[in-house]
Design a protein around this motif. Structure first.
Motif, PDB file in Angstrom:
ATOM      1  N   ARG A  42       0.934  -1.302  -0.263  1.00 23.95           N
ATOM      2  CA  ARG A  42       0.190  -0.159  -0.078  1.00 23.95           C
ATOM      3  C   ARG A  42       1.042   1.204  -0.127  1.00 23.95           C
ATOM      4  O   ARG A  42       0.320   2.308  -0.390  1.00 23.95           O
ATOM      5  N   MET A  43       1.979   1.137   0.449  1.00 22.75           N
ATOM      6  CA  MET A  43       2.865   2.381   0.545  1.00 22.75           C
ATOM      7  C   MET A  43       4.220   2.186   0.081  1.00 22.75           C
ATOM      8  O   MET A  43       4.779   0.665   0.534  1.00 22.75           O
ATOM      9  N   LYS A  44       5.033   2.646  -0.507  1.00 30.49           N
ATOM     10  CA  LYS A  44       6.440   2.515  -1.083  1.00 30.49           C
ATOM     11  C   LYS A  44       7.047   3.721  -1.476  1.00 30.49           C
ATOM     12  O   LYS A  44       6.506   4.834  -1.920  1.00 30.49           O
ATOM     13  N   MET A  45       8.396   3.865  -0.994  1.00 32.10           N
ATOM     14  CA  MET A  45       9.359   4.799  -1.207  1.00 32.10           C
ATOM     15  C   MET A  45       9.638   4.787  -2.883  1.00 32.10           C
ATOM     16  O   MET A  45      10.146   3.875  -3.099  1.00 32.10           O
ATOM     17  N   VAL A  46       9.374   5.834  -3.618  1.00 29.69           N
ATOM     18  CA  VAL A  46       9.803   5.824  -4.822  1.00 29.69           C
ATOM     19  C   VAL A  46      11.041   6.703  -5.301  1.00 29.69           C
ATOM     20  O   VAL A  46      11.697   6.458  -6.418  1.00 29.69           O
ATOM     21  N   SER A  47      11.346   7.564  -4.474  1.00 25.11           N
ATOM     22  CA  SER A  47      12.537   8.353  -4.702  1.00 25.11           C
ATOM     23  C   SER A  47      13.056   8.956  -3.572  1.00 25.11           C
ATOM     24  O   SER A  47      12.266   9.024  -2.363  1.00 25.11           O
ATOM     25  N   ARG A  48      14.305   9.299  -3.564  1.00 23.60           N
ATOM     26  CA  ARG A  48      14.966   9.875  -2.238  1.00 23.60           C
ATOM     27  C   ARG A  48      16.072  10.826  -2.881  1.00 23.60           C
ATOM     28  O   ARG A  48      16.823  10.388  -3.446  1.00 23.60           O
ATOM     29  N   ASN A  49      15.926  12.141  -2.209  1.00 21.48           N
ATOM     30  CA  ASN A  49      16.751  13.327  -2.534  1.00 21.48           C
ATOM     31  C   ASN A  49      17.518  13.401  -1.492  1.00 21.48           C
ATOM     32  O   ASN A  49      17.108  14.204  -0.438  1.00 21.48           O
ATOM     33  N   GLU A  50      18.703  13.344  -1.162  1.00 23.05           N
ATOM     34  CA  GLU A  50      19.686  13.491  -0.429  1.00 23.05           C
ATOM     35  C   GLU A  50      19.998  14.755   0.209  1.00 23.05           C
ATOM     36  O   GLU A  50      19.814  15.321   1.262  1.00 23.05           O
ATOM     37  N   GLU A  51      20.158  15.634  -0.908  1.00 23.37           N
ATOM     38  CA  GLU A  51      20.326  17.080  -0.853  1.00 23.37           C
ATOM     39  C   GLU A  51      19.099  17.675  -0.320  1.00 23.37           C
ATOM     40  O   GLU A  51      19.341  18.438   0.675  1.00 23.37           O
ATOM     41  N   LYS A  52      17.958  17.294  -0.789  1.00 20.67           N
ATOM     42  CA  LYS A  52      16.741  18.168  -0.154  1.00 20.67           C
ATOM     43  C   LYS A  52      16.112  17.534   0.825  1.00 20.67           C
ATOM     44  O   LYS A  52      15.552  17.834   1.816  1.00 20.67           O
ATOM     45  N   ARG A  53      17.051  16.265   1.553  1.00 21.70           N
ATOM     46  CA  ARG A  53      16.450  15.604   2.810  1.00 21.70           C
ATOM     47  C   ARG A  53      14.951  15.097   2.646  1.00 21.70           C
ATOM     48  O   ARG A  53      14.040  15.418   3.371  1.00 21.70           O
ATOM     49  N   GLU A  54      14.604  14.790   1.303  1.00 22.67           N
ATOM     50  CA  GLU A  54      13.249  14.511   1.015  1.00 22.67           C
ATOM     51  C   GLU A  54      13.072  13.260   0.212  1.00 22.67           C
ATOM     52  O   GLU A  54      13.757  12.920  -0.542  1.00 22.67           O
ATOM     53  N   ALA A  55      11.838  12.354   0.772  1.00 28.50           N
ATOM     54  CA  ALA A  55      11.650  11.206  -0.103  1.00 28.50           C
ATOM     55  C   ALA A  55      10.311  11.492  -0.712  1.00 28.50           C
ATOM     56  O   ALA A  55       9.492  11.967  -0.031  1.00 28.50           O
ATOM     57  N   ILE A  56       9.875  10.895  -1.895  1.00 25.29           N
ATOM     58  CA  ILE A  56       8.672  10.604  -2.200  1.00 25.29           C
ATOM     59  C   ILE A  56       7.967   9.171  -2.048  1.00 25.29           C
ATOM     60  O   ILE A  56       8.830   8.295  -2.359  1.00 25.29           O
ATOM     61  N   VAL A  57       6.879   9.029  -1.471  1.00 25.81           N
ATOM     62  CA  VAL A  57       6.302   7.879  -1.130  1.00 25.81           C
ATOM     63  C   VAL A  57       4.838   7.946  -1.963  1.00 25.81           C
ATOM     64  O   VAL A  57       3.925   8.725  -1.573  1.00 25.81           O
ATOM     65  N   VAL A  58       4.823   6.980  -2.469  1.00 22.82           N
ATOM     66  CA  VAL A  58       3.443   6.527  -2.950  1.00 22.82           C
ATOM     67  C   VAL A  58       2.582   5.694  -2.072  1.00 22.82           C
ATOM     68  O   VAL A  58       3.039   4.710  -1.472  1.00 22.82           O
ATOM     69  N   VAL A  59       1.150   6.182  -2.016  1.00 23.81           N
ATOM     70  CA  VAL A  59       0.568   5.464  -0.979  1.00 23.81           C
ATOM     71  C   VAL A  59      -0.997   5.445  -1.697  1.00 23.81           C
ATOM     72  O   VAL A  59      -1.379   6.337  -2.412  1.00 23.81           O
ATOM     73  N   ASN A  60      -1.653   4.340  -1.354  1.00 24.61           N
ATOM     74  CA  ASN A  60      -2.948   4.190  -1.800  1.00 24.61           C
ATOM     75  C   ASN A  60      -3.802   5.145  -1.480  1.00 24.61           C
ATOM     76  O   ASN A  60      -3.913   5.431  -0.313  1.00 24.61           O
ATOM     77  N   ALA A  61      -4.935   5.640  -2.267  1.00 22.11           N
ATOM     78  CA  ALA A  61      -5.511   6.640  -1.778  1.00 22.11           C
ATOM     79  C   ALA A  61      -6.501   6.486  -0.644  1.00 22.11           C
ATOM     80  O   ALA A  61      -6.740   7.528   0.311  1.00 22.11           O
ATOM     81  N   GLY A  62      -7.130   5.315  -0.443  1.00 19.37           N
ATOM     82  CA  GLY A  62      -7.682   5.087   0.602  1.00 19.37           C
ATOM     83  C   GLY A  62      -7.150   4.778   2.035  1.00 19.37           C
ATOM     84  O   GLY A  62      -7.770   4.576   2.955  1.00 19.37           O
ATOM     85  N   THR A  63      -5.805   4.659   1.907  1.00 17.29           N
ATOM     86  CA  THR A  63      -4.897   4.351   3.257  1.00 17.29           C
ATOM     87  C   THR A  63      -5.416   5.594   4.283  1.00 17.29           C
ATOM     88  O   THR A  63      -5.403   6.968   3.838  1.00 17.29           O
ATOM     89  N   ARG A  64      -5.522   5.313   5.544  1.00 15.63           N
ATOM     90  CA  ARG A  64      -5.948   6.355   6.622  1.00 15.63           C
ATOM     91  C   ARG A  64      -4.708   7.091   6.767  1.00 15.63           C
ATOM     92  O   ARG A  64      -3.492   6.703   6.714  1.00 15.63           O
ATOM     93  N   GLU A  65      -4.725   8.010   7.174  1.00 18.04           N
ATOM     94  CA  GLU A  65      -3.448   8.904   7.824  1.00 18.04           C
ATOM     95  C   GLU A  65      -2.894   8.238   8.999  1.00 18.04           C
ATOM     96  O   GLU A  65      -1.722   8.167   8.748  1.00 18.04           O
ATOM     97  N   ASP A  66      -3.514   7.693   9.685  1.00 13.36           N
ATOM     98  CA  ASP A  66      -2.734   7.177  11.034  1.00 13.36           C
ATOM     99  C   ASP A  66      -1.954   5.866  10.730  1.00 13.36           C
ATOM    100  O   ASP A  66      -1.001   5.657  11.016  1.00 13.36           O
ATOM    101  N   GLU A  67      -2.804   5.325   9.510  1.00  8.52           N
ATOM    102  CA  GLU A  67      -1.676   4.091   8.899  1.00  8.52           C
ATOM    103  C   GLU A  67      -0.711   4.678   8.167  1.00  8.52           C
ATOM    104  O   GLU A  67       0.652   3.921   8.255  1.00  8.52           O
TER     105      GLU A  67
END
Length: 122
Positions: A1-26
């Motif tokens: 349901r969730m997966k990191m698809v990119s990681r930018n060390e310089e910005k200290r930022e990662a992009i995570v793809v998450v299924n739309a129905g996933t609750r915020e607490d999950e």
């Protein structure tokens, strides 16, 4: 349901793809288990990720805007069943708008959001 698809060390930022129905607490639990952090969160934790973006749920940070502003992209099923993706780096349209502007807080007008690409910090 969730997966990191990119990681930018310089910005200290990662992009995570998450299924739309996933609750915020999950999602928050998964993010912290992977040594990441959301840029902004709501007070409830019971909302779905797509619901948070489509309906303009505000966050709990003055440093970052609404939750939808932390989303880098969206995968959306259109009325005819075809899938489109919209991302921050898509080119500006001739009228000066960026496609991502229409995907954030779309109120369901573009179709059904199936996945959200969320920017996280590390």
């Amino acid at each position: 349901r969730m997966k990191m698809v990119s990681r930018n060390e310089e910005k200290r930022e990662a992009i995570v793809v998450v299924n739309a129905g996933t609750r915020e607490d999950e999602f928050t639990y998964w993010v912290t288990q992977n040594n990441l952090a959301l840029k902004t969160v709501t007070a409830g934790g019971i909302f779905s990720i797509a619901g948070m973006t489509s309906n303009d749920v505000h966050g709990g940070s003055i440093a970052y805007g609404i939750f939808a502003d932390t989303c880098e992209g969206f995968r959306i099923m259109k009325w005819d069943g075809s899938i489109m993706e919209v991302h921050e780096d898509d080119p500006v349209r001739p009228d000066g708008f960026r496609p991502i502007q229409f995907a954030r807080v779309n109120l369901g007008l573009l179709g059904v959001v199936t996945q959200v690409f969320v920017k996280c910090r590390f």
